[in-house]
Design an enzyme around this catalytic site. Structure first.
Site, PDB file in Angstrom:
ATOM      1  N   ASP A  32       0.842  -1.195   0.000  1.00  0.00           N
ATOM      2  CA  ASP A  32       0.000   0.000   0.000  1.00  0.00           C
ATOM      3  C   ASP A  32       0.877   1.245   0.000  1.00  0.00           C
ATOM      4  OD1 ASP A  32      -2.582   1.600   0.706  1.00  0.00           O
ATOM      5  OD2 ASP A  32      -1.132   2.190   2.241  1.00  0.00           O
ATOM      6  N   TYR A  37       2.728  10.173  -0.572  1.00  0.00           N
ATOM      7  CA  TYR A  37       3.897   9.671   0.145  1.00  0.00           C
ATOM      8  C   TYR A  37       5.183   9.937  -0.636  1.00  0.00           C
ATOM      9  CZ  TYR A  37       0.427   6.789   2.662  1.00  0.00           C
ATOM     10  OH  TYR A  37      -0.654   6.322   3.379  1.00  0.00           O
ATOM     11  N   LYS A  62      -3.140   5.737  -3.718  1.00  0.00           N
ATOM     12  CA  LYS A  62      -4.177   6.709  -3.411  1.00  0.00           C
ATOM     13  C   LYS A  62      -3.988   7.983  -4.229  1.00  0.00           C
ATOM     14  CE  LYS A  62      -3.681   5.130   1.351  1.00  0.00           C
ATOM     15  NZ  LYS A  62      -2.338   4.541   1.114  1.00  0.00           N
ATOM     16  N   HIS A  95      -7.712   9.608  -1.201  1.00  0.00           N
ATOM     17  CA  HIS A  95      -6.953   9.668   0.051  1.00  0.00           C
ATOM     18  C   HIS A  95      -7.724  10.321   1.195  1.00  0.00           C
ATOM     19  CE1 HIS A  95      -2.490   9.685   1.418  1.00  0.00           C
ATOM     20  NE2 HIS A  95      -3.274   9.530   2.456  1.00  0.00           N
TER      21      HIS A  95
END
Length: 284
Positions: A32, A37, A62, A95
């Site tokens: 994931d 990120y 996401k 998200h």
């Protein structure tokens, strides 16, 4: 979808590829990540380094809110697949609900629906959606989210969200499943780690397991997906070694009683601060 995966939130780009490769070598088949990120490229690198066929690994990522909107989200898919080095995603989720721009959230979800219909993603879902967010979204869209990824650990188990997910046939997926958010710096005051709670450490000692392994069993036995994060190969392996014991119903119930009702991560009903909401996700 493999019920247990590796999360890479706050994994630096330098550490992410090694963590993913170590997890896949250990036996994980679910990774994931997220556009926000800024480590999707390294996730793809770790996948390629593992030597596994693409079909063997479930990839989840996401869309960040700065890419919400129908056309913007279609481009976000291209960014993600380009960085990951794949043609298809197994799960693509939104998200945040972004309540201050929910029309854009709905438009983003309709783009996910198109990607699903076109076969470019195998499943779609959401993250950090509360029951009222889910209800409004489903009134305005056609496909029920497959997954709702939320903050969930014994100190904050969100029973109302879990119930709403179950009522709609949505799988609840836990981020921070072993309570890491309870001791990250910068998220608030008076933190205490659920890993050090006596109820958890007592069970860990009784079973000869780590506190993290006990918490992951709690999730899995109650039917949730969990995505523990680590960049330490030893802990990555420990977190996967949870299939050789089972907690009793009474022990599961004891962990349920630890819920404080206190959220440790961002409140989904509050707009994301400008510093984060304006984050520009780079092209592949």
């Amino acid at each position: 979808m493999p019920i247990l995966g590796l999360g890479v939130f706050q994994s630096s780009p330098e550490d992410t590829a090694n963590a993913v490769a170590a997890a896949l070598e250990t036996g994980y088949r679910h990774i994931d990540t997220a556009a926000a990120y800024l480590n999707e490229r390294q996730v793809g690198e770790g996948l390629r380094r593992s030597g596994l066929d693409r079909s063997e690994v479930f990839l989840e990522t996401k869309v960040w809110i700065s890419d919400y909107g129908h056309d913007e989200t279609l481009r976000a898919f291209d960014k993600a697949t380009g960085k990951l080095g794949v043609d298809q995603l197994d799960l693509l989720i939104l998200h945040q609900p972004a309540p201050d721009r929910f029309d854009a959230t709905v438009a983003a979800y309709t783009a996910l629906e198109k990607l699903l219909a076109d076969g470019r993603v195998r499943a779609i879902g959401v993250s950090n959606f509360m029951p009222h967010h889910l209800a409004t979204l489903m009134q305005r869209t056609s496909v029920v989210p497959a997954v709702n990824q939320i903050e969930l650990h014994p100190y904050f188990s969100q029973p109302a969200v879990q119930q709403a997910d179950a009522e709609h046939g949505i799988l609840t997926q836990a981020w921070s499943p072993i309570g890491g958010i309870t001791f990250y710096p910068g998220w608030g005051e008076q933190r205490r780690s659920v890993l050090e709670d006596p109820a958890v450490t007592t069970l860990a000692q009784a079973y000869g397991k780590t506190p993290a392994q006990v918490l992951l069993r709690w999730h899995l036995q109650q039917g949730r997906s969990a995505i523990p994060k680590s960049t330490n190969p030893k802990r990555i392996a420990e977190n996967f070694d949870v299939f050789d014991f089972a907690l009793t119903d009474a022990e599961l119930a004891t962990l349920d009683t630890l819920d404080t009702g206190v959220r440790h991560g961002p409140d989904p009903d509050q707009p994301i601060p400008e510093a984060y909401s304006s984050l520009t996700i780079p092209d592949a």
